[in-house]
Design a protein around this motif. Structure first.
Motif, PDB file in Angstrom:
ATOM      1  N   LEU A   1      46.217  -0.384  11.590  1.00 20.10           N
ATOM      2  CA  LEU A   1      46.523   0.054  12.954  1.00 20.10           C
ATOM      3  C   LEU A   1      46.240   1.538  13.183  1.00 20.10           C
ATOM      4  O   LEU A   1      45.785   1.925  14.258  1.00 20.10           O
ATOM      5  CB  LEU A   1      47.988  -0.246  13.287  1.00 20.10           C
TER       6      LEU A   1
ATOM      7  N   HIS B   1      44.712  -5.417  18.945  1.00 21.66           N
ATOM      8  CA  HIS B   1      45.548  -5.272  17.756  1.00 21.66           C
ATOM      9  C   HIS B   1      46.979  -5.009  18.218  1.00 21.66           C
ATOM     10  O   HIS B   1      47.195  -4.371  19.240  1.00 21.66           O
ATOM     11  CB  HIS B   1      45.043  -4.128  16.867  1.00 21.66           C
TER      12      HIS B   1
ATOM     13  N   ARG C   1      37.376   2.735  19.166  1.00 22.02           N
ATOM     14  CA  ARG C   1      38.784   2.379  19.327  1.00 22.02           C
ATOM     15  C   ARG C   1      39.072   1.827  20.724  1.00 22.02           C
ATOM     16  O   ARG C   1      40.028   1.086  20.900  1.00 22.02           O
ATOM     17  CB  ARG C   1      39.671   3.584  19.033  1.00 22.02           C
TER      18      ARG C   1
ATOM     19  N   GLY D   1      41.890   1.521  28.269  1.00 22.92           N
ATOM     20  CA  GLY D   1      41.805   2.561  27.249  1.00 22.92           C
ATOM     21  C   GLY D   1      41.311   3.880  27.826  1.00 22.92           C
ATOM     22  O   GLY D   1      41.809   4.953  27.477  1.00 22.92           O
TER      23      GLY D   1
ATOM     24  N   VAL E   1      48.250   0.794  20.718  1.00 19.39           N
ATOM     25  CA  VAL E   1      47.539  -0.469  20.507  1.00 19.39           C
ATOM     26  C   VAL E   1      48.193  -1.524  21.385  1.00 19.39           C
ATOM     27  O   VAL E   1      49.318  -1.352  21.837  1.00 19.39           O
ATOM     28  CB  VAL E   1      47.578  -0.952  19.037  1.00 19.39           C
TER      29      VAL E   1
ATOM     30  N   SER F   1      41.504  -1.251  20.062  1.00 20.71           N
ATOM     31  CA  SER F   1      42.944  -1.082  20.279  1.00 20.71           C
ATOM     32  C   SER F   1      43.603  -2.164  21.136  1.00 20.71           C
ATOM     33  O   SER F   1      44.728  -2.569  20.829  1.00 20.71           O
ATOM     34  CB  SER F   1      43.253   0.306  20.845  1.00 20.71           C
TER      35      SER F   1
ATOM     36  N   CYS G   1      49.285   7.557  19.859  1.00 20.63           N
ATOM     37  CA  CYS G   1      48.288   6.535  19.552  1.00 20.63           C
ATOM     38  C   CYS G   1      48.817   5.166  19.950  1.00 20.63           C
ATOM     39  O   CYS G   1      49.926   4.806  19.579  1.00 20.63           O
ATOM     40  CB  CYS G   1      48.009   6.582  18.050  1.00 20.63           C
TER      41      CYS G   1
ATOM     42  N   VAL H   1      42.688   1.898  14.349  1.00 20.41           N
ATOM     43  CA  VAL H   1      42.200   1.233  15.558  1.00 20.41           C
ATOM     44  C   VAL H   1      42.929   1.694  16.813  1.00 20.41           C
ATOM     45  O   VAL H   1      42.476   1.430  17.924  1.00 20.41           O
ATOM     46  CB  VAL H   1      42.280  -0.311  15.470  1.00 20.41           C
ATOM     47  N   CYS H   2      44.056   2.383  16.670  1.00 18.35           N
ATOM     48  CA  CYS H   2      44.808   2.814  17.845  1.00 18.35           C
ATOM     49  C   CYS H   2      44.019   3.890  18.601  1.00 18.35           C
ATOM     50  O   CYS H   2      43.214   4.612  18.033  1.00 18.35           O
ATOM     51  CB  CYS H   2      46.194   3.311  17.450  1.00 18.35           C
ATOM     52  N   ILE H   3      44.282   3.953  19.899  1.00 14.56           N
ATOM     53  CA  ILE H   3      43.540   4.869  20.767  1.00 14.56           C
ATOM     54  C   ILE H   3      44.392   6.098  21.062  1.00 14.56           C
ATOM     55  O   ILE H   3      45.581   5.989  21.324  1.00 14.56           O
ATOM     56  CB  ILE H   3      43.110   4.150  22.066  1.00 14.56           C
TER      57      ILE H   3
END
Length: 189
Positions: A49, A74, A67, A116, A141, A71, A139, A52-54
């Protein structure tokens, strides 16, 4: 932001039970595909995570724009997945039947990326306006932003309806905002 391993995923089991109660044959194809993709990526994440988090830091300063695509699909834990996918299930069944599958798939794809972008822009503005770099590190997701956009779209196509949020009957045009606050209170972060 790392999910715990080696435990029973009660949220995932409850989601599968809910889907079985509705019946796969009653779930439109794009909605079913979105559910399947989210469950698959929960069980087999592309990356951890934290990768991949934004965030503003990752997207703008490190040019890690992939991302934006990763994001939304996930989730932090099984309950995060459960709440998002139950919401997707109901919104998807209603909207996909109304809009047809191709148009609904297009909307999901566009919303997945745009949410996003909006998140990054808002966080970037907070960093600059408040002169607080901690907002750039936040961050996120999950599919919640897409679901919120779908709720607004649903309200557009179904004006005058009344929704129930946490047992309260609320005009649908306000329900998405109440739902947003309720989600934040129930599952902060």
């Amino acid at each position: 932001m790392q999910r715990r391993q080696g435990r029973v995923n009660a949220g995932l089991l409850l989601l599968l039970y809910q889907i079985s109660q509705i019946g796969l044959q009653n779930i439109p194809p794009v909605t079913l595909g979105v559910l399947a993709l989210n469950v698959f990526l929960f069980l087999n994440p592309v990356r951890p995570l934290s990768e991949v988090c934004i965030s503003v830091n990752e997207a703008i300063y490190k040019n890690n724009w992939q991302r934006l695509l990763l994001s939304p699909f996930h989730h932090a834990d099984d309950w995060h997945l459960y709440y998002n996918m139950i919401s997707m299930l109901w919104k998807g069944i209603m909207l996909e039947k109304k809009l047809k599958s191709i148009w609904f798939a297009y909307i999901i794809a566009v919303f997945s990326v745009l949410i996003g972008v909006v998140y990054i822009v808002l966080e970037f503005l907070l960093v600059k306006i408040l002169d607080d770099p901690s907002y750039g590190m936040s961050c996120g997701v999950g599919f919640s932003g897409v679901l919120f956009a779908l709720k607004v779209l649903s309200n557009h196509y179904n004006p005058g309806r009344v929704s129930t949020v946490l047992g309260l009957r609320i005009s649908s045009k306000y329900a998405c905002w109440v739902e947003l606050v309720a989600i934040h209170l129930i599952a902060p972060g």
